[in-house]
Write an enzyme that holds these catalytic residues in place. Structure first.
Site, PDB file in Angstrom:
ATOM      1  N   GLU A   1     -90.536 -64.368  17.799  1.00 52.65           N
ATOM      2  CA  GLU A   1     -89.732 -63.181  17.508  1.00 52.65           C
ATOM      3  C   GLU A   1     -89.572 -62.313  18.741  1.00 52.65           C
ATOM      4  O   GLU A   1     -90.535 -62.013  19.436  1.00 52.65           O
ATOM      5  CB  GLU A   1     -90.403 -62.379  16.394  1.00 52.65           C
TER       6      GLU A   1
ATOM      7  N   ASP B   1     -80.269 -67.050  16.673  1.00 51.97           N
ATOM      8  CA  ASP B   1     -79.727 -67.158  15.323  1.00 51.97           C
ATOM      9  C   ASP B   1     -78.532 -68.097  15.280  1.00 51.97           C
ATOM     10  O   ASP B   1     -78.407 -68.954  14.402  1.00 51.97           O
ATOM     11  CB  ASP B   1     -79.320 -65.781  14.806  1.00 51.97           C
TER      12      ASP B   1
ATOM     13  N   TYR C   1     -84.327 -51.765  17.484  1.00 48.28           N
ATOM     14  CA  TYR C   1     -84.159 -53.068  18.143  1.00 48.28           C
ATOM     15  C   TYR C   1     -83.760 -52.884  19.604  1.00 48.28           C
ATOM     16  O   TYR C   1     -84.325 -53.500  20.513  1.00 48.28           O
ATOM     17  CB  TYR C   1     -83.099 -53.885  17.387  1.00 48.28           C
TER      18      TYR C   1
END
Length: 393
Positions: free
Chosen positions: A34, A183, A235
């Site tokens: 991550e 992704d 983020y």
């Protein structure tokens, strides 16, 4: 109604006719790795069976028109030749959901020799069973479905990695979300019962067999229903901290550091930046160890690596929330082999690696814990590693 049927129904409402074709792409779950992708490191995601469907028709006026089950009240329409003027400077004029499909069209046109005046216009109706805001990359599923459709209809001949890159450009620039390419790569390259080991610098990808069914294991997802948005919030702050740390440590990206560099990093960096850097360095190491462990010992042996990943995201990167911590802790206490939050953080989902026979026990324990804590009822379900983007009909 299934998502594919819903897409066709929306298309018929929009145009009064049947679509020319249907394309789809999956959401993804990141098994481990991550916030390493935009640091040019390593990730290990897999595509899931939940997908976004794009019913597409061809029009002869050089325009793109999109409608979505997320906001079916009115379609969004633009001339293909106007897209360079819209992105990125005027993107706020477009509804956020529509920036994804229009942004993909813009990214494909600007990255190839395709002439916006010459390619076919399109009508697109979107429907999905990938939960939005759950950390399962509903955005990459949209991008993958649209990119695959336009690649075929416009005859661009782009390979899957190039389509993934276009999706990432669209998300970064047209939408304004500072995410990495993981992704989109998972959504394009996914295979059944396998994860994709991706080097985010070179974009070299290899298939890693998971062997979950053979080991009697399931992947349980706990959608906390705490929604996040990558185009706003923490983020971007985390990404900026990583870039700052790399600059101060004299490397192009945190990928170029190892655990042996941590003592030097602690001397040079403030505490917050150091902990952000420590997460990325140790997470890269965990991804590589997970691949080795899967290959040498099988999926049952990766539990401690999943647990360590969550602790790092909770304590060093500080992107967990109480609902995610409760989901992870409860799943472990109920017998999960290992568990961690997945996705960008600040909400979304947790994953737990669970013996098949224990899935009902773990699911019930998590739901009961959320009820006792006064949290919203979570959506608990299993996912299967599945195939990537393709044409459906």
């Amino acid at each position: 109604m299934t998502a594919d049927r819903e897409a066709v129904a929306l298309f018929r409402e929009l145009t009064g006719s049947a679509p020319f074709g249907m394309w789809s792409a999956p959401g993804r779950v990141n098994l481990i790795g991550e916030h390493t992708d935009y640091n040019e490191g390593f990730v290990l995601p897999f595509a899931i069976e939940r997908r976004t469907y794009a019913a597409v028709g061809i029009r002869d006026d050089g325009r793109i028109r999109v409608v979505s089950s997320l906001d079916p009240r009115a379609p969004v329409e633009a001339a293909l030749s106007d897209l360079p003027a819209l992105f990125p400077d005027r993107r706020d004029e477009i509804a956020e959901w529509a920036r994804y499909p229009l942004g993909i069209a813009w990214a494909l046109l600007t990255s190839t020799s395709a002439d916006a005046q010459a390619v076919s216009g399109v009508d697109i109706a979107l429907a999905s069973d990938v939960p939005v805001g759950a950390g399962l990359s509903s955005s990459a599923a949209i991008e993958g479905a649209i990119a695959s459709a336009l690649n075929d209809i416009w005859g661009l001949g782009l390979r899957r990695v190039a389509l993934a890159h276009a999706g990432n450009v669209a998300e970064n620039t047209a939408v304004g979300a500072p995410t990495g390419v993981m992704d989109q790569m998972a959504s394009m390259l996914g295979e059944r019962d396998a994860a994709i080991f991706l080097d985010c610098r070179s974009l070299d990808a290899s298939v890693v067999e998971l062997g979950l069914a053979r080991a009697g294991l399931e992947l349980v997802i706990v959608d906390t229903r705490v929604q996040h948005a990558h185009s706003t919030g923490g983020y971007g702050d985390r990404r900026a901290a990583c870039e700052r740390g790399a600059q101060l440590l004299g490397v192009p990206a945190l990928r170029d550091l190892t655990i042996a560099d941590l003592p030097r990093a602690q001397l040079l960096l403030d505490d917050v930046t150091y902990r952000r850097v420590r997460h990325v360095i140790t997470e890269d190491a965990r991804v590589q160890e997970t691949v080795r462990t899967l290959q040498e010992r099988g999926p049952r042996a990766i539990g401690p690596l999943l647990d360590a990943s969550h602790a790092s995201m909770r304590d060093d990167f500080e992107i967990s929330v109480p609902e995610l911590d409760l989901a992870v802790d409860t799943a472990r206490a109920a017998g999960a082999v290992g568990a961690r939050m997945t996705g960008g953080g600040f909400g979304g989902s947790a994953l737990a690696l669970v013996d098949h026979a224990l899935v009902p026990t773990v699911s019930a324990a998590v739901e009961a814990a959320f009820l006792a804590a006064g949290f919203a009822t979570p959506h608990v379900f299993t996912v299967r590693p599945s195939e990537g983007a393709h044409r459906d009909g």
